[in-house]
Write an enzyme that holds these catalytic residues in place. Structure first.
Site, PDB file in Angstrom:
ATOM      1  N   HIS A   1     -11.822   1.149   2.011  1.00  0.00           N
ATOM      2  CA  HIS A   1     -11.181   1.892   0.934  1.00  0.00           C
ATOM      3  C   HIS A   1     -12.074   2.203  -0.250  1.00  0.00           C
ATOM      4  O   HIS A   1     -11.608   2.415  -1.362  1.00  0.00           O
ATOM      5  CB  HIS A   1      -9.933   1.140   0.459  1.00  0.00           C
ATOM      6  CG  HIS A   1      -8.816   1.234   1.435  1.00  0.00           C
ATOM      7  ND1 HIS A   1      -7.518   0.936   1.132  1.00  0.00           N
ATOM      8  CD2 HIS A   1      -8.806   1.618   2.744  1.00  0.00           C
ATOM      9  CE1 HIS A   1      -6.758   1.113   2.203  1.00  0.00           C
ATOM     10  NE2 HIS A   1      -7.523   1.517   3.192  1.00  0.00           N
TER      11      HIS A   1
ATOM     12  N   GLU B   1      -2.968  -2.929  -2.833  1.00  0.00           N
ATOM     13  CA  GLU B   1      -4.139  -2.372  -2.141  1.00  0.00           C
ATOM     14  C   GLU B   1      -4.488  -0.969  -2.627  1.00  0.00           C
ATOM     15  O   GLU B   1      -3.755  -0.011  -2.387  1.00  0.00           O
ATOM     16  CB  GLU B   1      -3.843  -2.325  -0.624  1.00  0.00           C
ATOM     17  CG  GLU B   1      -5.005  -1.820   0.214  1.00  0.00           C
ATOM     18  CD  GLU B   1      -4.669  -1.746   1.702  1.00  0.00           C
ATOM     19  OE1 GLU B   1      -3.494  -1.521   2.050  1.00  0.00           O
ATOM     20  OE2 GLU B   1      -5.594  -1.918   2.528  1.00  0.00           O
TER      21      GLU B   1
ATOM     22  N   HIS C   1      -8.259  -6.992   3.656  1.00  0.00           N
ATOM     23  CA  HIS C   1      -8.051  -6.202   4.866  1.00  0.00           C
ATOM     24  C   HIS C   1      -9.435  -5.954   5.432  1.00  0.00           C
ATOM     25  O   HIS C   1     -10.127  -5.021   5.045  1.00  0.00           O
ATOM     26  CB  HIS C   1      -7.351  -4.875   4.544  1.00  0.00           C
ATOM     27  CG  HIS C   1      -5.867  -4.959   4.700  1.00  0.00           C
ATOM     28  ND1 HIS C   1      -5.039  -3.868   4.623  1.00  0.00           N
ATOM     29  CD2 HIS C   1      -5.058  -6.019   4.974  1.00  0.00           C
ATOM     30  CE1 HIS C   1      -3.790  -4.262   4.822  1.00  0.00           C
ATOM     31  NE2 HIS C   1      -3.771  -5.554   5.024  1.00  0.00           N
TER      32      HIS C   1
ATOM     33  N   ASP D   1      -7.412  -5.312   9.340  1.00  0.00           N
ATOM     34  CA  ASP D   1      -6.704  -4.031   9.346  1.00  0.00           C
ATOM     35  C   ASP D   1      -7.532  -2.988  10.078  1.00  0.00           C
ATOM     36  O   ASP D   1      -8.472  -2.433   9.535  1.00  0.00           O
ATOM     37  CB  ASP D   1      -6.428  -3.560   7.904  1.00  0.00           C
ATOM     38  CG  ASP D   1      -5.614  -2.269   7.871  1.00  0.00           C
ATOM     39  OD1 ASP D   1      -5.060  -1.896   8.931  1.00  0.00           O
ATOM     40  OD2 ASP D   1      -5.534  -1.630   6.806  1.00  0.00           O
TER      41      ASP D   1
ATOM     42  N   ASP E   1     -10.860   2.789  10.256  1.00  0.00           N
ATOM     43  CA  ASP E   1     -10.225   1.605  10.835  1.00  0.00           C
ATOM     44  C   ASP E   1     -10.694   1.293  12.247  1.00  0.00           C
ATOM     45  O   ASP E   1      -9.896   1.052  13.150  1.00  0.00           O
ATOM     46  CB  ASP E   1      -8.696   1.725  10.770  1.00  0.00           C
ATOM     47  CG  ASP E   1      -8.181   1.626   9.340  1.00  0.00           C
ATOM     48  OD1 ASP E   1      -8.195   0.514   8.805  1.00  0.00           O
ATOM     49  OD2 ASP E   1      -7.793   2.657   8.762  1.00  0.00           O
TER      50      ASP E   1
ATOM     51  N   ASP F   1      -9.601  -3.698   0.898  1.00  0.00           N
ATOM     52  CA  ASP F   1      -9.759  -3.231   2.278  1.00  0.00           C
ATOM     53  C   ASP F   1     -11.174  -2.667   2.399  1.00  0.00           C
ATOM     54  O   ASP F   1     -11.590  -1.830   1.589  1.00  0.00           O
ATOM     55  CB  ASP F   1      -8.693  -2.157   2.572  1.00  0.00           C
ATOM     56  CG  ASP F   1      -8.756  -1.612   3.997  1.00  0.00           C
ATOM     57  OD1 ASP F   1      -9.863  -1.251   4.447  1.00  0.00           O
ATOM     58  OD2 ASP F   1      -7.704  -1.529   4.660  1.00  0.00           O
TER      59      ASP F   1
ATOM     60  N   ASP G   1     -12.392   6.049   6.152  1.00  0.00           N
ATOM     61  CA  ASP G   1     -11.517   4.894   6.385  1.00  0.00           C
ATOM     62  C   ASP G   1     -10.968   4.964   7.814  1.00  0.00           C
ATOM     63  O   ASP G   1      -9.775   5.105   8.036  1.00  0.00           O
ATOM     64  CB  ASP G   1     -10.382   4.949   5.350  1.00  0.00           C
ATOM     65  CG  ASP G   1      -9.434   3.776   5.451  1.00  0.00           C
ATOM     66  OD1 ASP G   1      -9.865   2.701   5.897  1.00  0.00           O
ATOM     67  OD2 ASP G   1      -8.256   3.937   5.071  1.00  0.00           O
TER      68      ASP G   1
ATOM     69  N   LYS H   1      -7.292   2.371  -3.012  1.00  0.00           N
ATOM     70  CA  LYS H   1      -7.973   3.169  -1.996  1.00  0.00           C
ATOM     71  C   LYS H   1      -8.644   4.352  -2.666  1.00  0.00           C
ATOM     72  O   LYS H   1      -8.204   4.801  -3.726  1.00  0.00           O
ATOM     73  CB  LYS H   1      -6.884   3.596  -1.014  1.00  0.00           C
ATOM     74  CG  LYS H   1      -7.228   4.590   0.007  1.00  0.00           C
ATOM     75  CD  LYS H   1      -6.166   4.571   1.102  1.00  0.00           C
ATOM     76  CE  LYS H   1      -6.592   5.497   2.210  1.00  0.00           C
ATOM     77  NZ  LYS H   1      -5.789   5.414   3.391  1.00  0.00           N
TER      78      LYS H   1
ATOM     79  N   TRP I   1       0.860  -1.193   0.000  1.00  0.00           N
ATOM     80  CA  TRP I   1       0.000   0.000   0.000  1.00  0.00           C
ATOM     81  C   TRP I   1       0.892   1.238   0.000  1.00  0.00           C
ATOM     82  O   TRP I   1       1.858   1.310   0.763  1.00  0.00           O
ATOM     83  CB  TRP I   1      -0.920   0.044   1.227  1.00  0.00           C
ATOM     84  CG  TRP I   1      -1.620   1.368   1.279  1.00  0.00           C
ATOM     85  CD1 TRP I   1      -2.602   1.808   0.425  1.00  0.00           C
ATOM     86  CD2 TRP I   1      -1.349   2.463   2.168  1.00  0.00           C
ATOM     87  NE1 TRP I   1      -2.947   3.109   0.739  1.00  0.00           N
ATOM     88  CE2 TRP I   1      -2.206   3.521   1.795  1.00  0.00           C
ATOM     89  CE3 TRP I   1      -0.461   2.645   3.233  1.00  0.00           C
ATOM     90  CZ2 TRP I   1      -2.197   4.754   2.461  1.00  0.00           C
ATOM     91  CZ3 TRP I   1      -0.458   3.867   3.898  1.00  0.00           C
ATOM     92  CH2 TRP I   1      -1.325   4.907   3.512  1.00  0.00           C
TER      93      TRP I   1
HETATM   94  C1  RNT Z   1      -4.059   2.324   4.634  1.00  0.00           C
HETATM   95  C2  RNT Z   1      -4.110   0.876   4.345  1.00  0.00           C
HETATM   96  C3  RNT Z   1      -2.964   0.064   4.877  1.00  0.00           C
HETATM   97  C4  RNT Z   1      -2.594   0.390   6.307  1.00  0.00           C
HETATM   98  C5  RNT Z   1      -1.561  -0.536   6.914  1.00  0.00           C
HETATM   99  C6  RNT Z   1      -0.947   0.021   8.126  1.00  0.00           C
HETATM  100  O1  RNT Z   1      -5.189   2.998   4.287  1.00  0.00           O
HETATM  101  O2  RNT Z   1      -5.313   0.336   4.762  1.00  0.00           O
HETATM  102  O3  RNT Z   1      -3.253  -1.270   4.725  1.00  0.00           O
HETATM  103  O4  RNT Z   1      -3.695   0.422   7.132  1.00  0.00           O
HETATM  104  O5  RNT Z   1      -0.643  -0.886   5.963  1.00  0.00           O
HETATM  105 ZN    ZN Z   2      -5.538  -1.799   4.626  1.00  0.00          ZN
END
Ligand code: RNT
Ligand code: ZN
Length: 419
Positions: free
Chosen positions: A262, A226, A286, A326, A296, A259, A294, A228, A185
């Site tokens: 994303h 990955e 993820h 993630d 998390d 993810d 995003d 986004k 990423w």
């Molecule tokens: C960031 C991505 C990535 C990170 C990690 C820490 O938006 O999701 O995967 O969260 O690599």
């Molecule tokens: Zn991620």
């Protein structure tokens, strides 16, 4: 497991058998599905390379005390969390979690020896390992660009970092005797409307080509890309968008990462898994929980989590999907965050495995959508909890809520001493 719980399991087992599901077999199957757990929940994505800030348009919020400050604390915390999470576990590391033995190691010069401490520990504890390159939180990413940077010197640095990580990851895979997955990423993007999107994307493609030209044995390392939609400070354009990587992976035969945080808020990765499976060698997930952005958040047992797990199971191609988490929440006990998120992911996989998939597919193909809907709804109130408890018990982890006491004890005895 106490007698009542055991009796409940026997009843559940009969009820699932009536719809053609063998709960004992499901439990055995789930025991062998590895779940990758992100190390960065333990220390708010800081790593042990430098004391610099977290950059790249991602953010950890909250100031709950007790974050791990070094490798041994992170290892101890993860061991504690893992003792409450059922099933096979892999720890996903980032390059910045290296053991630099007090010397500063430039990222383009990381070597296997910087990760031996993790390999030794993982072997001892029966965990698997993954390793990601870290293309953020570094002076060379301060412009907001890495693999697509217009400055050739900086772009080269990042290409070399990813290649170095690739080699270490292959080494880890060989040492561990199983594939080490790497998530690539990069934060590259523009705050405001750019003019040369095309130039940046061309350079990103070229950088990836250079990286993948360095071959590694796919038995020991696979890389997944990955995409986004946006990051903080990169709201107008993300160079590595999902379209970009889906195209790249489809054309060049690489793994794609999806993810859950994303995409636009009305898009769901559960609907994207079966598309990516058609055109790529495989996927890395993820699993996360975006709240308005995003963010998390810790993964909860919600509809999208269940839908993701159902798509993994119903696809019949679980072996092409690396399932990882993630999230990073610093507003609650970080060990509890790991445990809650990982247990929920396991729960969702179990829930999905307890479906009579073939029967549901038969209804679908015979256009009996009535029965399909009826059974899917009935499944929601089947005695799923009894099977979950049995699974936890067989894996030797706490059944029910007992784990919370354990976390509180550890917080009192260990975490509260970290100032
Ligand atoms: C960031 C991505 C990535 C990170 C990690 C820490 O938006 O999701 O995967 O969260 O690599
Ligand atoms: Zn991620």
């Amino acid at each position: 497991m106490n007698k009542n719980k055991e009796q409940m399991y026997q009843i559940a087992k009969e009820m699932y058998a009536q719809i053609g599901v063998d709960t004992d077999k499901v439990i055995e199957k789930l025991k062998n599905v590895p779940i990758s757990i992100q190390c960065w929940q333990g220390d708010d994505v800081k790593g042990f390379e430098s004391k610099g800030p977290l950059t790249g348009g991602i953010q950890t919020t909250g100031n709950y005390p007790g974050a791990a400050r070094n490798i041994s604390e992170l290892q101890a915390d993860f061991e504690k969390a893992a003792s409450m999470i059922p099933g096979k576990k892999k720890l996903s590391l980032h390059a910045i979690y290296l053991d630099n033995k007090g010397e500063s190691v430039p990222r383009d010069q990381i070597k296997p020896e910087h990760y031996d401490v993790w390999i030794k520990w993982a072997k001892k504890n029966g965990f698997g390992l993954n390793l990601d390159p870290t293309c953020f939180s570094h002076p060379y990413s301060d412009d907001g660009f890495t693999l697509s940077h217009h400055d050739e010197k900086i772009r080269k640095f990042w290409i070399d970092h990813v290649i170095a990580t690739r080699k270490v990851a292959e080494y880890i895979g060989k040492e561990m005797g199983e594939v080490c997955a790497s998530n690539y990423w990069i934060p590259d993007g523009f705050k405001d409307i750019p003019v040369d999107r095309n130039g940046y994307r061309k350079r990103l493609e070229d950088s990836l080509d250079q990286i993948f030209a360095v071959e590694v044995d796919p038995k020991y390392n696979v890389a997944a890309l990955e995409g986004k939609v946006f990051g903080i400070g990169a709201e107008s354009c993300t160079i590595g968008s999902n379209d970009f990587y889906l195209g790249y992976c489809a054309k060049k035969g690489q793994y794609l990462t999806l993810d859950a945080g994303h995409f636009h808020p009305t898009e769901y990765i559960s609907d994207k898994i079966s598309t990516a499976l058609q055109f790529t060698p495989g996927l890395l997930l993820h699993v996360s929980r975006p709240v308005r952005w995003d963010s998390d958040h810790v993964v909860i047992f919600d509809d999208e989590l269940k839908a993701i797990a159902q798509e993994i199971v119903r696809s019949g191609e679980m072996d092409r999907i690396h399932i990882g988490l993630d999230f990073f929440d610093a507003s609650i006990n970080r060990i509890a965050a790991w445990v809650i998120g990982a247990r929920n992911l396991s729960k969702a996989l179990l829930f999905a495995l307890l479906e009579p998939t073939q029967t549901l597919k038969d209804y679908e193909y015979s256009l009996d959508y009535t029965s399909r809907l009826a059974v899917l709804e009935e499944l929601k109130t089947m005695p799923f909890e009894a099977v979950w408890d049995k699974y936890c018990d067989e894996c030797g982890v706490s059944v029910g809520m007992d784990w919370i006491k354990e976390v509180k004890k550890y917080e009192k005895e260990v975490l509260s001493n970290r100032k």
